[in-house]
Design a protein around this motif. Structure first.
Motif, PDB file in Angstrom:
ATOM      1  N   VAL A 124     -21.304   4.559 -47.782  1.00 42.29           N
ATOM      2  CA  VAL A 124     -21.216   3.506 -48.798  1.00 42.29           C
ATOM      3  C   VAL A 124     -22.635   3.056 -49.157  1.00 42.29           C
ATOM      4  CG1 VAL A 124     -20.511   1.119 -49.224  1.00 42.29           C
ATOM      5  CG2 VAL A 124     -18.937   2.702 -48.116  1.00 42.29           C
ATOM      6  N   GLY A 125     -22.871   2.930 -50.457  1.00 37.81           N
ATOM      7  CA  GLY A 125     -24.209   2.574 -50.946  1.00 37.81           C
ATOM      8  C   GLY A 125     -24.988   3.766 -51.463  1.00 37.81           C
ATOM      9  N   ASP A 126     -24.578   4.988 -51.105  1.00 35.82           N
ATOM     10  CA  ASP A 126     -25.259   6.173 -51.605  1.00 35.82           C
ATOM     11  C   ASP A 126     -25.065   6.319 -53.112  1.00 35.82           C
ATOM     12  OD1 ASP A 126     -26.699   7.544 -49.600  1.00 35.82           O
ATOM     13  OD2 ASP A 126     -24.839   8.284 -48.700  1.00 35.82           O
ATOM     14  N   VAL A 127     -26.107   6.722 -53.794  1.00 32.77           N
ATOM     15  CA  VAL A 127     -26.027   7.103 -55.206  1.00 32.77           C
ATOM     16  C   VAL A 127     -25.836   8.616 -55.241  1.00 32.77           C
ATOM     17  CG1 VAL A 127     -27.214   7.168 -57.427  1.00 32.77           C
ATOM     18  CG2 VAL A 127     -27.457   5.170 -55.925  1.00 32.77           C
ATOM     19  N   VAL A 128     -24.758   9.072 -55.879  1.00 31.44           N
ATOM     20  CA  VAL A 128     -24.372  10.480 -55.791  1.00 31.44           C
ATOM     21  C   VAL A 128     -24.104  11.073 -57.166  1.00 31.44           C
ATOM     22  CG1 VAL A 128     -23.400  10.218 -53.478  1.00 31.44           C
ATOM     23  CG2 VAL A 128     -21.925   9.862 -55.480  1.00 31.44           C
ATOM     24  N   GLU A 129     -24.186  12.401 -57.224  1.00 35.14           N
ATOM     25  CA  GLU A 129     -23.757  13.160 -58.395  1.00 35.14           C
ATOM     26  C   GLU A 129     -22.335  13.658 -58.145  1.00 35.14           C
ATOM     27  OE1 GLU A 129     -25.178  13.760 -61.313  1.00 35.14           O
ATOM     28  OE2 GLU A 129     -26.898  12.493 -60.789  1.00 35.14           O
ATOM     29  N   ILE A 132     -26.789  13.964 -53.428  1.00 37.51           N
ATOM     30  CA  ILE A 132     -27.090  12.596 -53.007  1.00 37.51           C
ATOM     31  C   ILE A 132     -28.524  12.279 -53.407  1.00 37.51           C
ATOM     32  CG2 ILE A 132     -27.137  10.958 -51.083  1.00 37.51           C
ATOM     33  CD1 ILE A 132     -25.441  12.899 -49.485  1.00 37.51           C
ATOM     34  N   ALA A 133     -28.717  11.158 -54.095  1.00 38.60           N
ATOM     35  CA  ALA A 133     -30.070  10.740 -54.460  1.00 38.60           C
ATOM     36  C   ALA A 133     -30.831  10.295 -53.213  1.00 38.60           C
ATOM     37  CB  ALA A 133     -30.006   9.598 -55.467  1.00 38.60           C
TER      38      ALA A 133
END
Length: 311
Positions: A43-48, A62-63
Motif C-alpha cells: 500500500v502506497g506504491d505507485v504502480v503501472e 513499480i515506481a
C-alpha cells in the motif's frame, strides 16, 4: 494506467488512479526478481497497470519509492514484509494498559522507522484508563521519555475525544502509516477521524491481556476535509528488526547517536569500551536504561546469525 495501491488482500491489489479504481494481480515475473519478501507490492506504491481487453488487470511496474518501512516476516523463507511505501510519517499507536505496549516494541519500531527515513509520532491511546495517580505518573513518564528523545507525543482517548483534533492537525495533507500492537485502539482512532466509516473494533483478551486482530489487510483511507491519507495495517504482536548493520544501530537511537560523538573510539559499540560516552550517559541517566536495553537487544539479534540478510 498509473495509480496508487490503496489496498492489499493477499494476491489482490486495489489501485486508484485519477479516473478509476481497479482490482489487479501482479505478473508472475515479480516473483522471479529475487524479492525476499511476502509482498513485493505494498500500500502506497505507485504502480503501472495493464488493463486487458477481457477486463483483467495486472501490475507491471513499480515506481521508485521515496521511502518504505519493513518488519521481519513470520515466514522466514520470505525474510521480510513491507508495511507501507511512500509515507510522510508513521503514527505508532500504543497503550499503557489493556493491553500494555512494552518499550522494546516501541523502540524497535522507532529505530526501524529511523533506518528507513520515516518520521515517527508516538500516539498514546486509552489515556482515560489512566485516571488515578499511578496512571497519570506512568503516562507522564512515558511521554517525557520519548519527548526528550525527540519524538512528538500525542495523548489520545477515543472515549473522551481528547487528542483527536491534535491528530487531525498532524495528519492534515499527509500520508500517514498507522501501526501498533493488536488491541491498542487503531480502529477506534480511525473511526474518530473518519466518522461513518464504522470499522469493527476488537476486544482485549481477558486471559492474556493482549489485543485480538480486527484489521486483516492493509488499506489507505481518506480523512475527509483535506485531512490526508491514513494507511491502516493489521496489528502486530512483535517487531523483529532486519537489515540493520550492527555498526549503524546506534544511529537509529537519536539520543545514543548524539552521545556517541564523545566516545574515545570511532568504532565504539557502546557495550564495554573504555571512554564510551554512551555508557557514561546511561550511568548519568541521560539515556534511559529501557532505551539502552532495546539498543542492546537489536545488537544481539543482528549478531546472532539466525537470519539471512534481506537482500
Amino acid at each position: 494506467m498509473t495509480g496508487t495501491v490503496i489496498r492489499t488482500t493477499g494476491s489482490w491489489y486495489v489501485v486508484r488512479s485519477d479516473s478509476r479504481v481497479v482490482n489487479c494481480k501482479i505478473k508472475g515475473n515479480f516473483r522471479l526478481k529475487g524479492f525476499r519478501c511476502t509482498n513485493p507490492v505494498a500500500v502506497g506504491d505507485v504502480v503501472e497497470v495493464e488493463v486487458r481487453d477481457d477486463g483483467s488487470a495486472f501490475i507491471t511496474g513499480i515506481a521508485t519509492r521515496k521511502n518504505y518501512i519493513i518488519r521481519r516476516a513470520s515466514n522466514l523463507s520470505k525474510e521480510f514484509q513491507i508495511i507501507a511505501a511512500n509515507v510522510d510519517q508513521a503514527l505508532l499507536v500504543v497503550s499503557l494498559v489493556n493491553p500494555v505496549t512494552n518499550t522494546t516494541f516501541i523502540d524497535r519500531f522507532l529505530a526501524t522507522a529511523e533506518a528507513y527515513s520515516v518520521p515517527s509520532v508516538l500516539v498514546i491511546n486509552k489515556i482515560d484508563l489512566l485516571a488515578d495517580d499511578d496512571g497519570r505518573d506512568l503516562l507522564s513518564a512515558v511521554a517525557h521519555l520519548y519527548d526528550y528523545v525527540g519524538y512528538p507525543v500525542v495523548r489520545v482517548s477515543t472515549v473522551t475525544g481528547e487528542g483527536i483534533e491534535d491528530l487531525r492537525t498532524i495528519t492534515a495533507g499527509k500520508v500517514s502509516l498507522l501501526s501498533g500492537n493488536s488491541g491498542v485502539g487503531k480502529s477506534s482512532i480511525i473511526n474518530s477521524l473518519i466518522p461513518g466509516l464504522g470499522l469493527r473494533v476488537g476486544e482485549v483478551s481477558d486471559v492474556h491481556h493482549t489485543g485480538m486482530h480486527t484489521t486483516t489487510f492493509s488499506e489507505m483511507l481518506t480523512i475527509p476535509g483535506g485531512g490526508g491519507q491514513l494507511i491502516d495495517t493489521p496489528g502486530v504482536k512483535g517487531f523483529g528488526t532486519i537489515d540493520l548493520e550492527r555498526t549503524e544501530v546506534a544511529h537509529y537511537f537519536p539520543e545514543i547517536f548524539r552521545a556517541s560523538q564523545g566516545c574515545r573510539y570511532g568504532n565504539c559499540t557502546h557495550t564495554h569500551e573504555p571512554g564510551c560516552a554512551v555508557l557514561q550517559a546511561v550511568e548519568r541517566h541521560e539515556i534511559s536504561r529501557s532505551r539502552y536495553a532495546s539498543y542492546l537487544s537489536i545488537l544481539d539479534e543482528e549478531n546472532s546469525g539466525k537470519y539471512r540478510k534481506a537482500f
